[in-house]
Design a protein around this motif. Structure first.
Motif, short mmCIF file in Angstrom:
data_model
loop_
_atom_site.label_atom_id
_atom_site.label_comp_id
_atom_site.label_asym_id
_atom_site.label_seq_id
_atom_site.Cartn_x
_atom_site.Cartn_y
_atom_site.Cartn_z
N GLU A 7 0.84 -1.21 0.00
CA GLU A 7 0.00 0.00 0.00
C GLU A 7 0.87 1.25 0.00
N GLY A 8 0.49 2.21 -0.83
CA GLY A 8 1.24 3.46 -0.93
C GLY A 8 2.28 3.45 -2.04
N ASN A 9 2.66 2.27 -2.50
CA ASN A 9 3.62 2.18 -3.59
C ASN A 9 2.93 2.30 -4.94
N PRO A 10 3.67 2.69 -5.97
CA PRO A 10 3.05 2.72 -7.30
C PRO A 10 2.82 1.30 -7.81
N LEU A 13 -3.89 1.32 -3.08
CA LEU A 13 -4.71 1.15 -1.89
C LEU A 13 -5.06 -0.33 -1.71
N VAL A 14 -5.27 -0.73 -0.46
CA VAL A 14 -5.68 -2.12 -0.23
C VAL A 14 -6.96 -2.43 -1.00
N SER A 15 -7.84 -1.45 -1.11
CA SER A 15 -9.11 -1.64 -1.81
C SER A 15 -8.94 -1.79 -3.32
N ASP A 16 -7.74 -1.58 -3.84
CA ASP A 16 -7.48 -1.83 -5.27
C ASP A 16 -7.28 -3.31 -5.57
N SER A 17 -7.17 -4.13 -4.54
CA SER A 17 -7.00 -5.56 -4.74
C SER A 17 -8.19 -6.12 -5.50
N ALA A 18 -7.93 -6.70 -6.66
CA ALA A 18 -9.01 -7.14 -7.56
C ALA A 18 -8.37 -7.85 -8.74
N PHE A 25 -2.75 -7.88 -5.74
CA PHE A 25 -2.83 -7.92 -4.28
C PHE A 25 -2.09 -6.71 -3.72
N VAL A 26 -2.78 -5.91 -2.95
CA VAL A 26 -2.16 -4.76 -2.30
C VAL A 26 -2.13 -5.05 -0.81
N LYS A 27 -0.92 -5.08 -0.26
CA LYS A 27 -0.74 -5.44 1.14
C LYS A 27 -0.61 -4.19 2.01
N ALA A 28 -1.30 -4.20 3.13
CA ALA A 28 -1.26 -3.04 4.04
C ALA A 28 0.09 -2.92 4.73
#
Lengths: 115, 115
Positions: A15-18, A82-87, A112-115
Motif C-alpha cells: 500500500e502506498g507504492n506505485p 490502496l488495499v481496496s485496489d486488490s481485484a 494484491f495490495v498489502k497493508a
C-alpha cells in the motif's frame, strides 16, 4: 489474428507504492483498448479506454494507462496503491475484424495490495 | 447509471437439463453479449447480438443458443447442460454510438454448477 496478453498472473504491491499491471496487444488497424476491473463477487467494471489522442489516459479510482504504439503496450498504472485496489484486472482490445462488435479480453491479472 | 441484471446469482442444475439464463439492461443499448469466465482463461465470448432478433456466434458457441426478442433482454440457453458448462456466466451490453464502439457494462454474473 488479434490478441491481447497479460504477462503476469499476479502482481503484489505494498500500500502506498506505485503499481503497474502490464498489457500488450496485437491488432490490425488502429487499436481500441480497454481496462476493466472485477472486485470479489462482482461483475466487471469499466476503468478506462484509449481510442485516439493523448497516450496517457485517465480513468476511474485514480487509475491511468499509457498507450505505447511502438511497444504495442497499454499498461495500467496508479501512483499510490490502496488495499481496496486488490481485484482482478482485465485488459481488452476491440476486434476490428468483426465490425467492431467483439472485444478480446486478456486472461486477467490478480492484484494484491498489502497493508 | 446503466444497469445490467441477471436472473440468478447462483444456479445448480443436473446434466441434461435445459437451462435458461436471462439478462436485462435498462439503457437502450443496441449490443448485448454473453461470456463465460473461467480461471486462467479470462472471458470468452459465447454469443452476441447487435439488434433485436439478430445474433452472432462468438468464440465458443457450441452447446449454447441465444434469443433476443426485445431490445432490453438477451437470453442464453443451454439446450442440454453438461458438467463442462460449469462456469461463471457474464452478460454485458454496450452502446454503438457515434464512435462505433464503446465500453461494455456487465451484470453481476451467474455462477452455474452442473452436477
Amino acid at each position: 489474428a488479434q490478441s491481447v496478453a497479460q504477462p503476469e498472473d499476479q502482481v503484489n504491491v505494498a500500500e502506498g507504492n506505485p503499481l503497474t499491471v502490464k498489457c500488450t496487444y496485437s491488432v490490425s488497424g488502429n487499436p481500441y483498448l480497454f481496462w476493466y476491473v472485477q472486485y470479489p463477487n462482482r461483475g466487471l467494471q469499466f476503468l478506462l479506454k484509449y481510442i485516439t489522442g493523448d497516450n496517457l489516459v485517465k480513468g476511474s479510482y485514480g487509475f491511468e494507462a499509457e498507450f505505447n504504439k511502438s511497444q504495442t503496450s497499454f499498461h495500467l498504472k496508479k501512483p499510490s496503491a490502496l488495499v481496496s485496489d486488490s481485484a482482478l484486472y482485465f485488459c481488452a482490445v476491440r476486434d476490428t475484424g468483426t465490425g467492431g462488435f467483439k472485444t478480446i479480453f486478456g486472461a486477467g491479472t490478480r492484484l494484491f495490495v498489502k497493508a | 447509471d446503466v444497469k445490467v441484471t441477471q436472473s440468478s446469482r447462483y444456479l445448480v442444475k443436473r446434466t441434461g437439463e435445459k437451462v435458461f439464463l436471462e439478462c436485462v439492461q435498462d439503457m437502450d443499448h443496441e449490443n448485448m453479449f454473453w461470456y463465460r469466465q473461467d480461471p486462467g482463461l479470462g472471458l470468452r465470448l459465447i454469443y452476441f447480438s447487435y439488434d433485436v432478433k439478430m445474433k452472432e456466434k462468438g468464440d465458443i458457441p457450441e452447446g449454447y443458443s441465444v434469443s433476443r426478442e426485445k431490445k432490453e433482454r438477451f437470453s442464453l440457453i443451454l439446450e442440454s447442460a453438461s458438467t463442462n458448462q460449469t462456469s461463471m456466466y457474464l452478460c454485458a451490453s454496450s452502446l454503438t454510438g457515434t464512435s462505433g464502439y464503446n465500453e461494455q457494462f456487465f451484470g453481476p454474473g451467474t455462477r452455474l454448477t452442473v452436477l
